[in-house]
Write an enzyme that holds these catalytic residues in place. Structure first.
Site, PDB file in Angstrom:
ATOM      1  CG  PHE A  56     -14.455  18.459   9.408  1.00 41.27           C
ATOM      2  CD1 PHE A  56     -14.216  19.507   8.543  1.00 41.27           C
ATOM      3  CD2 PHE A  56     -14.280  17.161   8.928  1.00 41.27           C
ATOM      4  CE1 PHE A  56     -13.816  19.278   7.231  1.00 41.27           C
ATOM      5  CE2 PHE A  56     -13.877  16.923   7.621  1.00 41.27           C
ATOM      6  CZ  PHE A  56     -13.643  17.981   6.772  1.00 41.27           C
ATOM      7  NE  ARG A 110     -13.298   8.110   8.161  1.00 47.17           N
ATOM      8  CZ  ARG A 110     -13.147   9.242   7.461  1.00 47.17           C
ATOM      9  NH1 ARG A 110     -12.617  10.321   8.026  1.00 47.17           N
ATOM     10  NH2 ARG A 110     -13.543   9.310   6.203  1.00 47.17           N
ATOM     11  CG  HIS A 163     -19.193  11.911   2.722  1.00 42.27           C
ATOM     12  ND1 HIS A 163     -19.859  13.086   2.441  1.00 42.27           N
ATOM     13  CD2 HIS A 163     -18.053  12.255   3.347  1.00 42.27           C
ATOM     14  CE1 HIS A 163     -19.130  14.096   2.890  1.00 42.27           C
ATOM     15  NE2 HIS A 163     -18.027  13.624   3.445  1.00 42.27           N
ATOM     16  CG  LEU A 195     -16.120  13.730  -0.599  1.00 40.23           C
ATOM     17  CD1 LEU A 195     -17.076  12.854   0.168  1.00 40.23           C
ATOM     18  CD2 LEU A 195     -14.800  13.826   0.128  1.00 40.23           C
ATOM     19  N   GLY A 216       0.738   3.514   4.264  1.00 37.84           N
ATOM     20  CA  GLY A 216       1.906   2.776   3.792  1.00 37.84           C
ATOM     21  C   GLY A 216       3.157   3.648   3.793  1.00 37.84           C
ATOM     22  N   GLY A 243       0.836  -1.200   0.000  1.00 39.32           N
ATOM     23  CA  GLY A 243       0.000   0.000   0.000  1.00 39.32           C
ATOM     24  C   GLY A 243       0.862   1.238   0.000  1.00 39.32           C
ATOM     25  CG  HIS A 293     -16.629   8.748   2.536  1.00 41.69           C
ATOM     26  ND1 HIS A 293     -15.997   9.286   1.440  1.00 41.69           N
ATOM     27  CD2 HIS A 293     -16.029   9.307   3.621  1.00 41.69           C
ATOM     28  CE1 HIS A 293     -15.055  10.143   1.848  1.00 41.69           C
ATOM     29  NE2 HIS A 293     -15.046  10.153   3.167  1.00 41.69           N
ATOM     30  CD  GLU A 319     -11.041   3.601   4.026  1.00 43.16           C
ATOM     31  OE1 GLU A 319     -10.409   4.554   3.531  1.00 43.16           O
ATOM     32  OE2 GLU A 319     -12.196   3.290   3.670  1.00 43.16           O
ATOM     33  NE  ARG A 352     -17.710  12.617   7.024  1.00 45.12           N
ATOM     34  CZ  ARG A 352     -16.480  12.466   6.605  1.00 45.12           C
ATOM     35  NH1 ARG A 352     -15.971  11.257   6.494  1.00 45.12           N
ATOM     36  NH2 ARG A 352     -15.751  13.506   6.298  1.00 45.12           N
ATOM     37  CD  GLN A 369     -18.013   8.020   7.558  1.00 44.95           C
ATOM     38  OE1 GLN A 369     -16.957   8.373   7.059  1.00 44.95           O
ATOM     39  NE2 GLN A 369     -18.353   8.314   8.793  1.00 44.95           N
ATOM     40  CD  GLU A 418     -17.931  16.188   8.008  1.00 40.07           C
ATOM     41  OE1 GLU A 418     -18.167  15.031   7.609  1.00 40.07           O
ATOM     42  OE2 GLU A 418     -17.585  16.445   9.169  1.00 40.07           O
TER      43      GLU A 418
HETATM   44  C1  LIG Z   1     -12.876  11.263  -1.770  1.00 40.23           C
HETATM   45  C2  LIG Z   1     -12.380  11.053  -0.371  1.00 40.23           C
HETATM   46  C3  LIG Z   1     -12.098  12.135   0.445  1.00 40.23           C
HETATM   47  C4  LIG Z   1     -11.642  11.941   1.752  1.00 40.23           C
HETATM   48  N1  LIG Z   1     -11.372  13.030   2.541  1.00 40.23           N
HETATM   49  C5  LIG Z   1     -10.874  12.838   3.782  1.00 40.23           C
HETATM   50  C6  LIG Z   1     -10.521  13.952   4.599  1.00 40.23           C
HETATM   51  O1  LIG Z   1     -10.607  15.108   4.196  1.00 40.23           O
HETATM   52  N2  LIG Z   1     -10.055  13.712   5.843  1.00 40.23           N
HETATM   53  C7  LIG Z   1      -9.903  12.437   6.331  1.00 40.23           C
HETATM   54  O2  LIG Z   1      -9.459  12.282   7.466  1.00 40.23           O
HETATM   55  N3  LIG Z   1     -10.219  11.373   5.565  1.00 40.23           N
HETATM   56  C8  LIG Z   1     -10.690  11.538   4.303  1.00 40.23           C
HETATM   57  N4  LIG Z   1     -10.990  10.449   3.538  1.00 40.23           N
HETATM   58  C9  LIG Z   1     -10.632   9.112   4.010  1.00 40.23           C
HETATM   59  C10 LIG Z   1      -9.124   8.912   3.847  1.00 40.23           C
HETATM   60  O3  LIG Z   1      -8.676   9.627   2.732  1.00 40.23           O
HETATM   61  C11 LIG Z   1      -8.761   7.450   3.658  1.00 40.23           C
HETATM   62  O4  LIG Z   1      -9.366   6.665   4.636  1.00 40.23           O
HETATM   63  C12 LIG Z   1      -7.246   7.284   3.769  1.00 40.23           C
HETATM   64  O5  LIG Z   1      -6.574   8.174   2.908  1.00 40.23           O
HETATM   65  C13 LIG Z   1      -6.846   5.857   3.468  1.00 40.23           C
HETATM   66  O6  LIG Z   1      -5.458   5.796   3.416  1.00 40.23           O
HETATM   67  P1  LIG Z   1      -4.737   4.394   3.343  1.00 40.23           P
HETATM   68  O7  LIG Z   1      -3.280   4.684   3.298  1.00 40.23           O
HETATM   69  O8  LIG Z   1      -5.243   3.516   4.422  1.00 40.23           O
HETATM   70  O9  LIG Z   1      -5.239   3.767   1.960  1.00 40.23           O
HETATM   71  P2  LIG Z   1      -5.206   4.325   0.462  1.00 40.23           P
HETATM   72  O10 LIG Z   1      -4.769   5.712   0.343  1.00 40.23           O
HETATM   73  O11 LIG Z   1      -6.519   3.947  -0.121  1.00 40.23           O
HETATM   74  O12 LIG Z   1      -4.075   3.448  -0.202  1.00 40.23           O
HETATM   75  C14 LIG Z   1      -4.215   2.058  -0.401  1.00 40.23           C
HETATM   76  C15 LIG Z   1      -2.963   1.549  -1.097  1.00 40.23           C
HETATM   77  O13 LIG Z   1      -2.988   0.137  -1.134  1.00 40.23           O
HETATM   78  C16 LIG Z   1      -2.641  -0.322  -2.416  1.00 40.23           C
HETATM   79  N5  LIG Z   1      -3.287  -1.630  -2.569  1.00 40.23           N
HETATM   80  C17 LIG Z   1      -4.542  -1.982  -2.233  1.00 40.23           C
HETATM   81  N6  LIG Z   1      -4.750  -3.285  -2.441  1.00 40.23           N
HETATM   82  C18 LIG Z   1      -3.589  -3.776  -2.921  1.00 40.23           C
HETATM   83  C19 LIG Z   1      -3.162  -5.068  -3.321  1.00 40.23           C
HETATM   84  N7  LIG Z   1      -3.951  -6.120  -3.247  1.00 40.23           N
HETATM   85  N8  LIG Z   1      -1.897  -5.199  -3.791  1.00 40.23           N
HETATM   86  C20 LIG Z   1      -1.068  -4.134  -3.882  1.00 40.23           C
HETATM   87  N9  LIG Z   1      -1.417  -2.889  -3.481  1.00 40.23           N
HETATM   88  C21 LIG Z   1      -2.648  -2.732  -3.015  1.00 40.23           C
HETATM   89  C22 LIG Z   1      -3.098   0.760  -3.359  1.00 40.23           C
HETATM   90  O14 LIG Z   1      -2.348   0.734  -4.545  1.00 40.23           O
HETATM   91  C23 LIG Z   1      -2.819   2.015  -2.533  1.00 40.23           C
HETATM   92  O15 LIG Z   1      -1.485   2.409  -2.727  1.00 40.23           O
HETATM   93  C24 LIG Z   1     -11.461  10.623   2.238  1.00 40.23           C
HETATM   94  C25 LIG Z   1     -11.735   9.543   1.424  1.00 40.23           C
HETATM   95  C26 LIG Z   1     -12.208   9.747   0.136  1.00 40.23           C
HETATM   96  C27 LIG Z   1     -12.558   8.533  -0.685  1.00 40.23           C
END
Ligand SMILES: Cc1cc2nc3c(=O)[nH]c(=O)nc-3n(C[C@H](O)[C@H](O)[C@H](O)COP(=O)(O)OP(=O)(O)OC[C@H]3O[C@@H](n4cnc5c(N)ncnc54)[C@H](O)[C@@H]3O)c2cc1C
Length: 566
Positions: free
Chosen positions: A117, A376, A232, A242, A15, A10, A341, A365, A276, A230, A245
């Site tokens: 928020f 959340r 949104h 999106l 990550g 990730g 969301h 996440e 939310r 969740q 918020e």
């Molecule tokens: C549109 C939107 C707006 C948001 N705005 C906010 C905000 O303003 N504030 C807030 O707190 N939260 C917000 N969130 C939530 C937050 O952005 C996410 O929960 C958070 O960024 C997730 O980060 P992560 O590093 O866990 O996963 P991600 O950023 O989703 O990254 C997942 C990674 O895993 C990799 N991956 C997945 N499966 C595999 C696999 N099988 N093999 C290899 N690689 C894989 C992908 O390539 C990616 O690099 C928002 C979410 C969305 C969708």
């Protein structure tokens, strides 16, 4: 065979945070199915929470108040030790991000700006206009380059390997070459994000299939609180992009067909800034009662904020509206509807990011610590990715340095790769049958219609039956029409669909069993929260080829559950 001490799966914020925190003396590598800067984290708009107290109305804020808001927002399902850790660490972490170069928006005096928020007692969401995720991602990615972290992009992890009772590495499908092989690692950290794409309407990226959670589950690692999904409140109608918020944080109104700010009927004090789950249900209720437009949406009105504020604080929202809806929010209200969301549940981890499998960690996440419980609060997810991503990187390093691990033989790794190859051969041998994208579309319909914002027993029972019949179709008739393995979306879907079915089954099972309403989990047939029976976490473990449910108490430190009013 390729081998690393720590393998992070990730390239989103969790990550990258884990990679940067890992001990530099170890061999650390990061795998991502897309270039890291295409991870969903870049789409985060509104901001990241920390009780800095920079806003004139936020002077009395403290991490304890942030923790309480988080716990109340979670409908008291969050583990309170984890929520406290999250909120305490938030403050130094924001300053650390600032030092690394994150260009936060500022108040006139120069301090980091904060906005209100949902569900927050004080304005404590730090932001960079409405591009917060993007700028933090770029900053951390630069740091990963500086540290020369090895990055493998466009590799899809399809299996987690465990042997001798410990984690040994992963099996990978390299999209660029079409090859399948294993990568050995002493510790593996999953930071694979959410699973929004099992729903029809979602704000999530196309890559958010959630396979990481399914892969861990199939390896026997329990997954937790998956029924809490969740929705949104505000995604652009029918496009489901999106609308942050932050738009309501800056003062936007929600209006129904009669021109009424209907939140007065649902959360008379917090109004548009209720949590939310409450706002999403209110919008859906208005639509269902015929108070929406075209039976599909209500309006988010920003016009009274004026052009200057909209252009400065919400430039991306304006761009999204101009490009995808052909309207300017300075002049017209925005049609919005709720959409899936975020995933509150995920791979069960403790506050060190450890799972039940030694050497296997999860953060962000895809993990459930749990700091969000049943719902959340906005701005807490970005925070979680960095706080717990760092912890996972640190703990995995300690584990690798501290133990004498028993490595598997090369035959073990070869055998695991062969199993995946055999599956692919089986799909390829069939010349006709069920196409995976059609199965996936059917799954999305089931989840959206039967396991959505409002739930009830008969729908959930039907959903389970349909998910199981989709599994049968996938297993007995699934086939690969294309023969090229390079960049084959069909093969990606085929490999991941198995896990998507698992996730949907687990979400539905948990939702069916939980006969109460809590946070995002709303049961029409059990509309009250029931602390006596249900103040507990759901765990689902894959045992003997089927899901087994168990429960675990919620960790309570100092905040007793009370009725949630806003
Ligand atoms: C549109 C939107 C707006 C948001 N705005 C906010 C905000 O303003 N504030 C807030 O707190 N939260 C917000 N969130 C939530 C937050 O952005 C996410 O929960 C958070 O960024 C997730 O980060 P992560 O590093 O866990 O996963 P991600 O950023 O989703 O990254 C997942 C990674 O895993 C990799 N991956 C997945 N499966 C595999 C696999 N099988 N093999 C290899 N690689 C894989 C992908 O390539 C990616 O690099 C928002 C979410 C969305 C969708």
């Amino acid at each position: 065979m390729l081998a690393h001490d720590i393998l992070i799966v990730g390239g989103g914020l969790a990550g990258l945070a884990a990679a940067l925190q890992a001990d530099p003396s170890l061999s650390v590598a990061l795998i991502s199915r897309v270039h890291p800067l295409r991870s969903h984290s870049v789409a985060a708009q509104g901001g990241i929470n920390a009780a800095l107290g920079n806003h004139p109305e936020g002077r009395d804020d403290s991490w304890e108040k942030h923790a309480y808001d988080t716990i109340k927002g979670s409908d008291f399902l969050a583990d309170q030790d984890a929520a406290e850790l999250l909120c305490r660490e938030a403050i130094p972490m924001i300053y650390e991000l600032e030092k690394l170069g994150v260009p936060f928006s500022r108040f006139p005096g120069g301090v980091i700006a904060q906005r209100p928020f949902g569900g927050a007692g004080f304005p404590r969401t730090c932001y960079a206009a409405d591009r917060t995720g993007l700028v933090i991602m770029h900053t951390l990615y630069e740091q990963a380059w500086r540290r020369r972290i090895k990055i493998y992009s466009e590799w899809l992890v399809v299996k987690l390997l465990a042997d001798h009772g410990i984690c040994q590495g992963v099996v990978v499908y390299d999209l660029t070459t079409g090859q399948i092989f294993s990568v050995k690692a002493k510790a593996v950290i999953f930071a694979t994000g959410g699973y929004g794409r099992v729903y029809l309407r979602t704000t999530n990226a196309y890559i958010n299939h959630g396979s990481g959670i399914g892969i861990a589950y199939k390896a026997g690692v329990p997954i937790k609180d998956m029924e809490f999904v969740q929705f949104h409140p505000t995604s652009l109608a029918n496009k489901n992009i999106l609308i942050t918020e932050g738009a309501r944080g800056e003062g936007g109104y929600l209006i129904n067909r009669h021109g009424r700010r209907f939140m007065i009927d649902y959360a008379p004090q917090a109004m548009e800034l209720a949590p939310r789950d409450i706002v999403a249900r209110a919008i859906q209720t208005e639509i269902d009662r015929g108070n929406g437009f075209e039976g599909e949406y209500v309006l988010l009105d920003l016009r009274h904020l004026g052009p200057e504020k909209i252009k400065k604080r919400l430039p991306s929202v304006r761009e999204i509206c101009l490009h995808f809806a052909g309207l300017d929010p300075i002049e017209k209200p925005i049609p919005i509807q709720p959409a899936q969301h975020y995933s509150m549940g995920g791979i069960a981890v403790n506050i060190k990011g450890e799972t039940t499998l030694p050497g296997f960690y999860a953060a962000g996440e895809c993990a459930c610590v749990s700091v969000h419980g049943a719902n959340r609060l906005g701005g807490n997810s970005l925070l979680e990715t960095i706080v717990f991503g760092k912890i996972a990187g640190h703990e995995a390093s300690k584990y690798v340095k501290g133990s004498h691990l028993r490595e598997s033989t090369s035959q073990f790794f070869e055998g695991e790769v062969k199993k995946v190859e055999e599956k692919i051969d089986e799909w390829r041998r069939r010349s006709h049958g069920e196409k995976v994208h059609q199965l996936l579309n059917r799954l999305k319909v089931v989840m959206s219609e039967k396991v959505g914002i409002f739930r009830q027993e008969k729908d959930l029972v039907q959903a389970l039956e349909e998910i199981r019949s989709l599994r049968e179709a996938y297993e007995k008739k699934g086939y690969l029409a294309g023969h090229c393995r390079r960049f084959s979306q069909e093969m990606v879907n085929m490999l991941e669909f198995d896990y998507m079915l698992d996730l949907c089954e687990v979400i539905t099972l948990g939702a069916l069993a939980r006969r109460e309403t809590r946070g995002s989990h709303y049961r029409l047939d059990y509309p009250e929260r029931n602390d006596q029976e249900w103040l507990k976490h759901t765990l689902v473990t894959y045992q003997d080829g089927r899901p087994v449910l168990s429960y675990e108490p919620v960790k309570i430190t100092r905040y007793s559950p009370v009725t949630r009013t806003y």
